[in-house]
Every structure is written in C-alpha cells, then in structure tokens.
Design a protein around this motif. Structure first.
Motif, PDB file in Angstrom:
ATOM      1  N   GLN A   1       0.830  -1.195   0.000  1.00 55.24           N
ATOM      2  CA  GLN A   1       0.000   0.000   0.000  1.00 55.24           C
ATOM      3  C   GLN A   1       0.871   1.255   0.000  1.00 55.24           C
ATOM      4  O   GLN A   1       0.598   2.233  -0.711  1.00 55.24           O
ATOM      5  CB  GLN A   1      -0.903   0.007   1.237  1.00 55.24           C
ATOM      6  N   ALA A   2       1.962   1.240   0.784  1.00 57.65           N
ATOM      7  CA  ALA A   2       2.879   2.381   0.822  1.00 57.65           C
ATOM      8  C   ALA A   2       3.540   2.591  -0.535  1.00 57.65           C
ATOM      9  O   ALA A   2       3.687   3.726  -0.997  1.00 57.65           O
ATOM     10  CB  ALA A   2       3.941   2.158   1.902  1.00 57.65           C
ATOM     11  N   LEU A   3       3.928   1.494  -1.186  1.00 52.63           N
ATOM     12  CA  LEU A   3       4.540   1.608  -2.511  1.00 52.63           C
ATOM     13  C   LEU A   3       3.564   2.198  -3.519  1.00 52.63           C
ATOM     14  O   LEU A   3       3.952   2.987  -4.384  1.00 52.63           O
ATOM     15  CB  LEU A   3       5.028   0.237  -2.983  1.00 52.63           C
ATOM     16  N   MET A   4       2.288   1.841  -3.419  1.00 50.06           N
ATOM     17  CA  MET A   4       1.297   2.400  -4.323  1.00 50.06           C
ATOM     18  C   MET A   4       1.036   3.869  -3.990  1.00 50.06           C
ATOM     19  O   MET A   4       0.872   4.702  -4.882  1.00 50.06           O
ATOM     20  CB  MET A   4      -0.011   1.608  -4.247  1.00 50.06           C
ATOM     21  N   ASP A   5       1.021   4.210  -2.697  1.00 54.18           N
ATOM     22  CA  ASP A   5       0.832   5.608  -2.301  1.00 54.18           C
ATOM     23  C   ASP A   5       1.967   6.487  -2.821  1.00 54.18           C
ATOM     24  O   ASP A   5       1.755   7.658  -3.159  1.00 54.18           O
ATOM     25  CB  ASP A   5       0.750   5.722  -0.781  1.00 54.18           C
ATOM     26  N   TYR A   6       3.177   5.927  -2.885  1.00 56.84           N
ATOM     27  CA  TYR A   6       4.339   6.691  -3.353  1.00 56.84           C
ATOM     28  C   TYR A   6       4.569   6.540  -4.852  1.00 56.84           C
ATOM     29  O   TYR A   6       5.656   6.797  -5.357  1.00 56.84           O
ATOM     30  CB  TYR A   6       5.582   6.253  -2.570  1.00 56.84           C
ATOM     31  N   LYS A   7       3.517   6.076  -5.553  1.00 50.19           N
ATOM     32  CA  LYS A   7       3.515   6.054  -7.015  1.00 50.19           C
ATOM     33  C   LYS A   7       4.544   5.126  -7.634  1.00 50.19           C
ATOM     34  O   LYS A   7       4.975   5.327  -8.776  1.00 50.19           O
ATOM     35  CB  LYS A   7       3.720   7.475  -7.583  1.00 50.19           C
ATOM     36  N   VAL A   8       4.973   4.094  -6.896  1.00 52.01           N
ATOM     37  CA  VAL A   8       5.823   3.081  -7.517  1.00 52.01           C
ATOM     38  C   VAL A   8       5.007   2.305  -8.544  1.00 52.01           C
ATOM     39  O   VAL A   8       5.503   1.952  -9.616  1.00 52.01           O
ATOM     40  CB  VAL A   8       6.403   2.135  -6.444  1.00 52.01           C
ATOM     41  N   PHE A   9       3.760   2.022  -8.215  1.00 54.19           N
ATOM     42  CA  PHE A   9       2.833   1.429  -9.174  1.00 54.19           C
ATOM     43  C   PHE A   9       1.453   1.988  -8.888  1.00 54.19           C
ATOM     44  O   PHE A   9       1.215   2.611  -7.853  1.00 54.19           O
ATOM     45  CB  PHE A   9       2.848  -0.114  -9.109  1.00 54.19           C
ATOM     46  N   GLU A  10       0.544   1.755  -9.811  1.00 57.02           N
ATOM     47  CA  GLU A  10      -0.812   2.269  -9.659  1.00 57.02           C
ATOM     48  C   GLU A  10      -1.815   1.198 -10.043  1.00 57.02           C
ATOM     49  O   GLU A  10      -1.490   0.243 -10.755  1.00 57.02           O
ATOM     50  CB  GLU A  10      -1.026   3.498 -10.545  1.00 57.02           C
ATOM     51  N   ALA A  11      -3.026   1.363  -9.558  1.00 55.69           N
ATOM     52  CA  ALA A  11      -4.086   0.422  -9.906  1.00 55.69           C
ATOM     53  C   ALA A  11      -4.530   0.656 -11.342  1.00 55.69           C
ATOM     54  O   ALA A  11      -4.588   1.791 -11.806  1.00 55.69           O
ATOM     55  CB  ALA A  11      -5.268   0.584  -8.944  1.00 55.69           C
ATOM     56  N   VAL A  12      -4.815  -0.443 -12.032  1.00 58.99           N
ATOM     57  CA  VAL A  12      -5.318  -0.350 -13.397  1.00 58.99           C
ATOM     58  C   VAL A  12      -6.832  -0.286 -13.337  1.00 58.99           C
ATOM     59  O   VAL A  12      -7.484  -1.167 -12.781  1.00 58.99           O
ATOM     60  CB  VAL A  12      -4.876  -1.567 -14.231  1.00 58.99           C
ATOM     61  N   SER A  13      -7.381   0.766 -13.899  1.00 57.10           N
ATOM     62  CA  SER A  13      -8.829   0.917 -13.892  1.00 57.10           C
ATOM     63  C   SER A  13      -9.438  -0.033 -14.904  1.00 57.10           C
ATOM     64  O   SER A  13      -9.149   0.034 -16.096  1.00 57.10           O
ATOM     65  CB  SER A  13      -9.223   2.354 -14.228  1.00 57.10           C
TER      66      SER A  13
END
Length: 495
Positions: free
Chosen positions: A76-88
């Motif tokens: 979750q922290a990695l996603m918050d820091y834009k390492v990866f993002e959810a695919v819509s």
C-alpha cells in the motif's frame, strides 16, 4: 553480501531493494478481464508474494515473523508513493482504486519505469549518500508520513547483523524446482498421502489460452464479432456479477458465445434475465467438461477433506493453498476465474438462481463435477470441499507464509554453497547422537516395564496364584525394577 549496519541509509536501501525485486520478479504481462486486454499488468496477490519472499530471503529484519497483512501495508505504501498504480478496469472515467488489494482479480501497473531504471543504475555506481539523494528526488510522496516510519509502525526494524545478497546467483530453473520441492514437502506435513507418484510425475502440457490473431488482413469472422459484442457489453457494465461471468466466457466454445451474444436483453432493466442466461450457459459448459480442473494428485482431496471434517480450518486452508500452487498456470487461471464467478453468484442475495434452493447449494450442484470429480471421495466430503473453496475464494490462491519462509531459507542456503541434499527446509524429525539415543531408549524401556509391573500388581481380575506367578517371572528377569517399584514392600511379597 554486506551488513545493513554498515550502511548509513539502511532503511532507504531496504525500500530500494523491495522496489527492484518487485520490478524484476513479479509477472508483468498482458491480462484479460471482462474480455478486455490490459497491457503490462501484474496482480495484487503476486506482488505480495514477491515482496514477502524477498524480505524473508534477505532477512532484513532478522528472524522476526512477518505476517501477510504487514506485507499488504508495505505494498500500500509503494502504491501511495507512485511506484505502481491500480489499473482501472471500468469505463467512463471512473476513479482508480486507492486501496491496495491482496487479490488475484486486482490489476496494477508500474509508473515512471524509466525513472526507476535510472535510479537502479545510479545505485550501482554511487555511494549510499548519493543513492539516498536520488531515491528522494525520484519519488513522489503523497503522504506526510515517511517510508522509514512505516517500519516502526509495523514493529519492524532493520537488523544489525544480517548479510544482504544483492546478486541473484540462482537460475530461474533452480528457483522453480525449490518452490515445487518445498511445496510438496510442506504439503506432506499437513496431508497423509499413501502414494507420491501423482505429485512427483511431470506435469502434462496444457492447452494455451486463446491467443489474439496476429498480422494484418485476417478474416473477421462472425465468432470474433460476437465476442466483440460481449466485450462492448461488458465494458458498459459496473456489475461485479456480470463482470465475473463474462470473464468465464473466454473458455467457452464459439457456438455457445454466439448464442449468448445474440440473446442479449433489449432493455437495461432486464439484467436479471441476462445473468440467469449467463449462469445457465456457463453451468452447461462446465457440466459437460470431461476432466475436472482439480484432477492432479487426487489423493490429496481425501486428506484435505479429513482436515475439514475434523474442524482444522487453518490447516485446511494452507493445504488447499499448497495444492493449488502445484496447478499448471493455465489451469490455475481458468480455476481462478470460475471460482470467482461461483463465489459472487453464491453470495449474491439479490438474484435468486432457483426459487426453492439457496444460491450456495445451486452453485455447488452446478459446478461440483467441473472442480472435483473424485470417485474415491464421498459425496458429502466433495460437497464440503467445494463449499470451502467457494467461501474462501479470496484466500485459497494465496501462498502461505510458511512456504515463503521454507523457500527463502533454502535459497539462502543454496546461495551460500551448502549441500542441497542436506537442506530440507522443513524438519520431519530431530537427529540424535548415539549417547542421547541410548539414554532415551533405556528411559523409555524402564518406564514401560514399570507400567507393566503396576498393571500386574493392581489388576483385580487376577487370582492370587496367577499374580504370584507373573510377579515371579518379572522379578527373575528385571530384579532392579522390581525392587524400585515395591520398595519396602519387597520383604512382604511372596515371590
């Protein structure tokens, strides 16, 4: 390797190594959802598995037990820091998910890949201080809380002594063999198997998923158009039930897809009619399927069912996770889609599949033979196992933490050059030296003889003559134990 204690920016190094492991080890490929393709994606549960294995293998935090829930917070922290993002996977500009999901149905994609590759290059050619600066420069934090603070919140602190291996010296083939070997070893601890041939035999090659047509100038057939119609219909829906059902249509033959697409409802308010049509057709296809999806190592079915009957739910879940880990990747994907659809249909209370039956029972009857068709397993145990899979759909395809630790320990040992034959990863029994073995043998024998003498002495069914005879035999063969048991009463015994 080198010690984290030698690095002034140990926490930053840990984060960078996690990102590098995730980018190099997680399976990134084109994936399909709702008959729509998404390029360069990975799934949430795979990300958790990779980070979990990486932290355990490198022992950044010593021997501290790390739960899967903590790994989810790291992701979750990695996603918050834009390492990866959810695919819509929705249309019409819906917001992307902001909460990381440890799920096989959630898709993610790396962001700023070029920046991260440059960062990794900088790390290999610069000092820790420079690496720390470049790490902070390229990151795009969205929370005031620093990443370093997260370790403290998770009760994890970089250890002072562990050695970090930054070079992967093991080939993918060796790593895959270790995974399979340790999966079987752990499974044998949970399930009693009379035979191992079905586990050890080479997996047969399964048919690949339908591949998109390549090249230009191919003929647009009616089958292709019907699938495109279903794809367009799926993209216009936001209903989880419909999305899960249409995902399963990819495995149906063309003639069934044509029939479904040409019976689309004319009006949007007929969604229930459309759902029932989908359920009927998917159920008919899997009802005719000759080979069940879980046909490999059928001996394991009985062992898992016994665990369920005895109420050992945690062990049952782990055994199922290990068993499914041995599935062929293509079969695993088909099973994932079907089980997801079964779970959605079973637990949806708004749509009644049959008037007189509960949805869970209808789903169980419809798809049971397509999942497990084991003649050596009773009907009751089969039903119990099917319902367990449906009720735990979100967890059964995850990799248990115990297996992560076993694989990591063996990979670390192999990297250190230890003898592979001596690295079991899981201990079936403890080796004793000769002196300790003799001591245990003598103690066990003595305890059993005392127990036998007590049984003779206290057995009220024995006549005095028979008791006297037995005690006499015992005294002649084991006088020291006889003396120890009777003590002061020895002189009163008529031997």
């Amino acid at each position: 390797g080198f010690s984290l204690a030698q690095k002034p920016f140990g926490a930053t190094y840990v984060w960078s190594s996690i990102i590098n492991a995730l980018q190099t080890q997680v399976e990134v490929k084109k994936r399909r959802q709702n008959l729509k393709c998404y390029h360069d994606c990975f799934i949430g549960s795979d990300a958790v598995d990779v980070v979990f294995a990486h932290l355990l293998q490198n022992k950044y935090f010593g021997d501290v037990d790390i739960s899967r829930a903590k790994i989810v917070r790291v992701c979750q922290a990695l996603m918050d820091y834009k390492v990866f993002e959810a695919v819509s996977t929705r249309v019409f500009g819906k917001d992307k998910r902001s909460v990381f999901e440890d799920s096989s149905s959630s898709l993610y994609r790396f962001t700023n890949v070029s920046n991260q590759m440059e960062l990794d290059k900088d790390y290999q050619q610069c000092t820790p201080q420079r690496h720390e600066k470049s790490m902070l420069f390229h990151s795009t934090p969205v929370k005031p809380e620093s990443l370093e603070d997260l370790w403290e919140n998770l009760s994890l602190k970089p250890a002072n002594a562990p050695q970090v291996n930054i070079l992967d010296s093991l080939s993918p083939r060796v790593i895959n063999e270790v995974w399979q070997e340790q999966t079987i070893a752990r499974l044998l601890q949970l399930v009693d198997l009379p035979l191992l041939e079905s586990l050890l035999e080479h997996q047969e090659i399964r048919p690949q998923l339908p591949q998109p047509r390549k090249g230009t100038g191919y003929v647009i057939t009616s089958n292709y158009l019907d699938r495109e119609i279903l794809k367009a219909f799926s993209d216009s829906q936001t209903d989880e039930w419909l999305s899960a059902a249409i995902d399963c249509l990819e495995y149906l033959p063309d003639h069934m897809v044509v029939d479904i697409s040409r019976n689309l409802p004319d009006q949007p308010d007929k969604a229930d009619t459309w759902k029932l049509l989908l359920f009927e057709n998917i159920g008919r296809y899997y009802g005719q399927k000759k080979e069940p999806l879980l046909s490999h190592a059928s001996e394991i079915h009985s062992g898992i069912a016994e665990l369920l009957v005895n109420g050992k739910m945690d062990q049952s879940l782990e055994a199922v996770q290990l068993y499914l880990k041995l599935l062929d990747s293509q079969v695993r994907e088909e099973f994932r889609r079907l089980l997801y659809f079964m779970a959605v249909a079973a637990h949806n209370s708004e749509l009644k599949l049959q008037k007189e039956s509960d949805n869970r029972m209808v789903v169980k009857r419809t798809f049971s033979k397509a999942i497990i068709n084991n003649k050596n397993l009773s009907r009751g145990k089969t039903d119990l196992l099917i319902l367990f899979l449906v009720d735990h759909q979100k967890d059964v395809l995850k990799i248990p933490g115990t297996l992560h630790k076993m694989v990591s320990n063996k990979l670390v040992a192999l990297q250190k050059g230890q003898d592979p034959s001596k690295i079991t990863g899981y201990t079936f029994c403890q080796k004793l030296d000769e002196r300790e073995y003799r001591s245990n043998t003598e103690k066990t024998t003595k305890d059993e003889l005392l127990s036998l003498l007590k049984a003779i002495d206290e057995d009220s069914k024995l006549s005095d003559k028979e008791r006297k005879r037995l005690l006499g035999q015992f005294h002649s063969s084991n006088p020291s134990i006889f003396m120890q048991y009777f003590g002061d009463r020895v002189t009163n015994m008529c031997v």
